[in-house]
Design a protein around this motif. Structure first.
Motif, PDB file in Angstrom:
ATOM      1  N   MET A   1     -35.167  -0.581 139.167  1.00 62.35           N
ATOM      2  CA  MET A   1     -34.392  -0.704 137.959  1.00 62.35           C
ATOM      3  C   MET A   1     -34.884  -1.918 137.151  1.00 62.35           C
ATOM      4  N   ARG A   2     -35.111  -3.012 137.870  1.00 63.22           N
ATOM      5  CA  ARG A   2     -35.570  -4.217 137.203  1.00 63.22           C
ATOM      6  C   ARG A   2     -36.949  -3.993 136.588  1.00 63.22           C
ATOM      7  N   HIS A   3     -37.744  -3.254 137.267  1.00 61.89           N
ATOM      8  CA  HIS A   3     -39.089  -2.963 136.785  1.00 61.89           C
ATOM      9  C   HIS A   3     -39.035  -2.109 135.509  1.00 61.89           C
ATOM     10  N   LEU A   4     -38.141  -1.107 135.503  1.00 57.29           N
ATOM     11  CA  LEU A   4     -37.969  -0.249 134.329  1.00 57.29           C
ATOM     12  C   LEU A   4     -37.450  -1.050 133.137  1.00 57.29           C
ATOM     13  N   TRP A   5     -36.480  -1.920 133.393  1.00 58.00           N
ATOM     14  CA  TRP A   5     -35.938  -2.757 132.306  1.00 58.00           C
ATOM     15  C   TRP A   5     -37.026  -3.674 131.747  1.00 58.00           C
ATOM     16  N   GLY A   6     -37.881  -4.162 132.562  1.00 50.80           N
ATOM     17  CA  GLY A   6     -38.978  -5.017 132.116  1.00 50.80           C
ATOM     18  C   GLY A   6     -39.967  -4.281 131.237  1.00 50.80           C
ATOM     19  N   ARG A   7     -40.136  -2.982 131.458  1.00 57.09           N
ATOM     20  CA  ARG A   7     -41.058  -2.192 130.628  1.00 57.09           C
ATOM     21  C   ARG A   7     -40.416  -1.763 129.311  1.00 57.09           C
ATOM     22  N   VAL A   8     -39.131  -1.470 129.295  1.00 58.77           N
ATOM     23  CA  VAL A   8     -38.431  -0.964 128.094  1.00 58.77           C
ATOM     24  C   VAL A   8     -38.028  -2.106 127.163  1.00 58.77           C
ATOM     25  N   ARG A   9     -37.725  -3.239 127.704  1.00 65.03           N
ATOM     26  CA  ARG A   9     -37.187  -4.358 126.925  1.00 65.03           C
ATOM     27  C   ARG A   9     -38.068  -4.797 125.755  1.00 65.03           C
ATOM     28  N   PRO A  10     -39.366  -4.975 125.897  1.00 69.09           N
ATOM     29  CA  PRO A  10     -40.179  -5.401 124.754  1.00 69.09           C
ATOM     30  C   PRO A  10     -40.176  -4.366 123.616  1.00 69.09           C
ATOM     31  N   GLY A  11     -40.215  -3.097 123.948  1.00 73.99           N
ATOM     32  CA  GLY A  11     -40.168  -2.053 122.916  1.00 73.99           C
ATOM     33  C   GLY A  11     -38.827  -2.024 122.198  1.00 73.99           C
ATOM     34  N   LEU A  12     -37.765  -2.227 122.964  1.00 72.17           N
ATOM     35  CA  LEU A  12     -36.424  -2.250 122.380  1.00 72.17           C
ATOM     36  C   LEU A  12     -36.250  -3.441 121.449  1.00 72.17           C
ATOM     37  N   ILE A  13     -36.778  -4.587 121.869  1.00 75.36           N
ATOM     38  CA  ILE A  13     -36.675  -5.783 121.030  1.00 75.36           C
ATOM     39  C   ILE A  13     -37.456  -5.596 119.734  1.00 75.36           C
ATOM     40  N   ALA A  14     -38.551  -4.869 119.774  1.00 73.62           N
ATOM     41  CA  ALA A  14     -39.367  -4.654 118.577  1.00 73.62           C
ATOM     42  C   ALA A  14     -38.746  -3.615 117.637  1.00 73.62           C
ATOM     43  N   THR A  15     -38.109  -2.563 118.193  1.00 75.47           N
ATOM     44  CA  THR A  15     -37.569  -1.499 117.340  1.00 75.47           C
ATOM     45  C   THR A  15     -36.157  -1.773 116.842  1.00 75.47           C
ATOM     46  N   MET A  16     -35.410  -2.592 117.538  1.00 74.87           N
ATOM     47  CA  MET A  16     -34.023  -2.843 117.135  1.00 74.87           C
ATOM     48  C   MET A  16     -33.905  -3.423 115.729  1.00 74.87           C
ATOM     49  N   PRO A  17     -34.669  -4.422 115.311  1.00 71.49           N
ATOM     50  CA  PRO A  17     -34.565  -4.914 113.934  1.00 71.49           C
ATOM     51  C   PRO A  17     -34.921  -3.861 112.891  1.00 71.49           C
ATOM     52  N   VAL A  18     -35.878  -3.004 113.205  1.00 71.91           N
ATOM     53  CA  VAL A  18     -36.264  -1.940 112.266  1.00 71.91           C
ATOM     54  C   VAL A  18     -35.108  -0.957 112.088  1.00 71.91           C
ATOM     55  N   LEU A  19     -34.473  -0.572 113.188  1.00 76.10           N
ATOM     56  CA  LEU A  19     -33.329   0.348 113.104  1.00 76.10           C
ATOM     57  C   LEU A  19     -32.162  -0.276 112.355  1.00 76.10           C
ATOM     58  N   LEU A  20     -31.898  -1.547 112.609  1.00 79.11           N
ATOM     59  CA  LEU A  20     -30.806  -2.228 111.906  1.00 79.11           C
ATOM     60  C   LEU A  20     -31.102  -2.357 110.409  1.00 79.11           C
ATOM     61  N   LEU A  21     -32.348  -2.606 110.053  1.00 84.50           N
ATOM     62  CA  LEU A  21     -32.736  -2.686 108.645  1.00 84.50           C
ATOM     63  C   LEU A  21     -32.579  -1.334 107.958  1.00 84.50           C
ATOM     64  N   ALA A  22     -32.971  -0.255 108.646  1.00 86.71           N
ATOM     65  CA  ALA A  22     -32.813   1.087 108.089  1.00 86.71           C
ATOM     66  C   ALA A  22     -31.332   1.417 107.887  1.00 86.71           C
ATOM     67  N   ALA A  23     -30.490   1.051 108.844  1.00 88.32           N
ATOM     68  CA  ALA A  23     -29.054   1.299 108.712  1.00 88.32           C
ATOM     69  C   ALA A  23     -28.467   0.497 107.563  1.00 88.32           C
ATOM     70  N   ALA A  24     -28.905  -0.737 107.400  1.00 95.26           N
ATOM     71  CA  ALA A  24     -28.418  -1.568 106.294  1.00 95.26           C
ATOM     72  C   ALA A  24     -28.849  -0.983 104.945  1.00 95.26           C
ATOM     73  N   CYS A  25     -30.078  -0.490 104.857  1.00 92.83           N
ATOM     74  CA  CYS A  25     -30.553   0.125 103.608  1.00 92.83           C
ATOM     75  C   CYS A  25     -29.759   1.390 103.282  1.00 92.83           C
ATOM     76  N   ALA A  26     -29.494   2.215 104.299  1.00 96.67           N
ATOM     77  CA  ALA A  26     -28.722   3.437 104.082  1.00 96.67           C
ATOM     78  C   ALA A  26     -27.301   3.112 103.614  1.00 96.67           C
ATOM     79  N   SER A  27     -26.687   2.104 104.225  1.00 98.24           N
ATOM     80  CA  SER A  27     -25.330   1.697 103.819  1.00 98.24           C
ATOM     81  C   SER A  27     -25.325   1.150 102.398  1.00 98.24           C
ATOM     82  N   GLY A  28     -26.347   0.370 102.056  1.00 97.82           N
ATOM     83  CA  GLY A  28     -26.454  -0.163 100.695  1.00 97.82           C
ATOM     84  C   GLY A  28     -26.640   0.928  99.664  1.00 97.82           C
ATOM     85  N   LEU A  29     -27.457   1.927  99.988  1.00 97.69           N
ATOM     86  CA  LEU A  29     -27.673   3.049  99.078  1.00 97.69           C
ATOM     87  C   LEU A  29     -26.384   3.840  98.866  1.00 97.69           C
ATOM     88  N   GLU A  30     -25.640   4.078  99.936  1.00 94.44           N
ATOM     89  CA  GLU A  30     -24.367   4.802  99.815  1.00 94.44           C
ATOM     90  C   GLU A  30     -23.354   4.007  98.996  1.00 94.44           C
TER      91      GLU A  30
END
Length: 188
Positions: A1-30
């Protein structure tokens, strides 16, 4: 489990700001769309003409129909109704039908005041149809019920009479009735 979390964590940290920015843009447009629609509705209610596309949100279409109906421009208001019928908001459609029916009744009263009874009849019939459609969408719409009653009393639905030659009128005995309230049906 620890090994899996170590592999997923860097990708999650990189994509999370992009997803939050997209959600903020969608909310602003609405929020911008809602503010624009509210501005158009406020302008129409203030009496300033604003063009509205048939694909506009239902509250904007209803405000445009009310604006046009208040000014007697019913031919321009009719094409906006299919956009309201396609939407999910039945209250806006009922309100638009009610406003159109009221505009037709005002026009009919003007014609009746001038003694143009033949021209007023179709307007009253159309207004009754719109009141019924408004009540179909919103059965608890008391103002539409009241105005439908007034329109129905203004011009009654009489039975169809078949004309023959000359002054003779023939009708089926079943279709004849007294239209005066309080008078007994049948007999002298």
């Amino acid at each position: 489990m620890r090994h899996l979390w170590g592999r997923v964590r860097p990708g999650l940290i990189a994509t999370m700001p992009v997803l939050l920015l997209a959600a903020a843009c969608a909310s602003g447009l609405e929020a911008w769309r809602v503010a624009r629609a509210n501005g158009t509705i406020a302008a129409l209610e203030a009496g300033t003409d604003a063009e509205v596309s048939p694909g506009a949100p239902p509250p904007v279409l209803a405000a445009r129909v009310a604006f046009l109906a208040k000014r007697g421009r019913l031919d321009e208001a009719e094409p906006l109704l299919p956009g309201l019928e396609a939407g999910d908001d039945r209250a806006d459609l009922a309100r638009a039908r009610y406003v159109l029916a009221n505009a037709r009744m005002r026009a009919a009263f003007g014609l009746l005041a001038r003694g143009e009874l033949d021209k007023a009849g179709p307007l009253v019939t159309l207004s009754r149809q719109d009141y019924r459609r408004a009540l179909r969408e919103r059965p608890d719409f008391w103002d539409a019920k009241f105005n439908l009653d007034v329109a129905s009393r203004l011009i009654r639905d009489y039975p169809e009479l078949n004309r023959t030659d000359g002054d003779e009128l023939q009708s089926e005995p079943k279709k004849i009735w007294t239209d005066i309230p309080g008078q007994p049906r049948g007999g002298p």
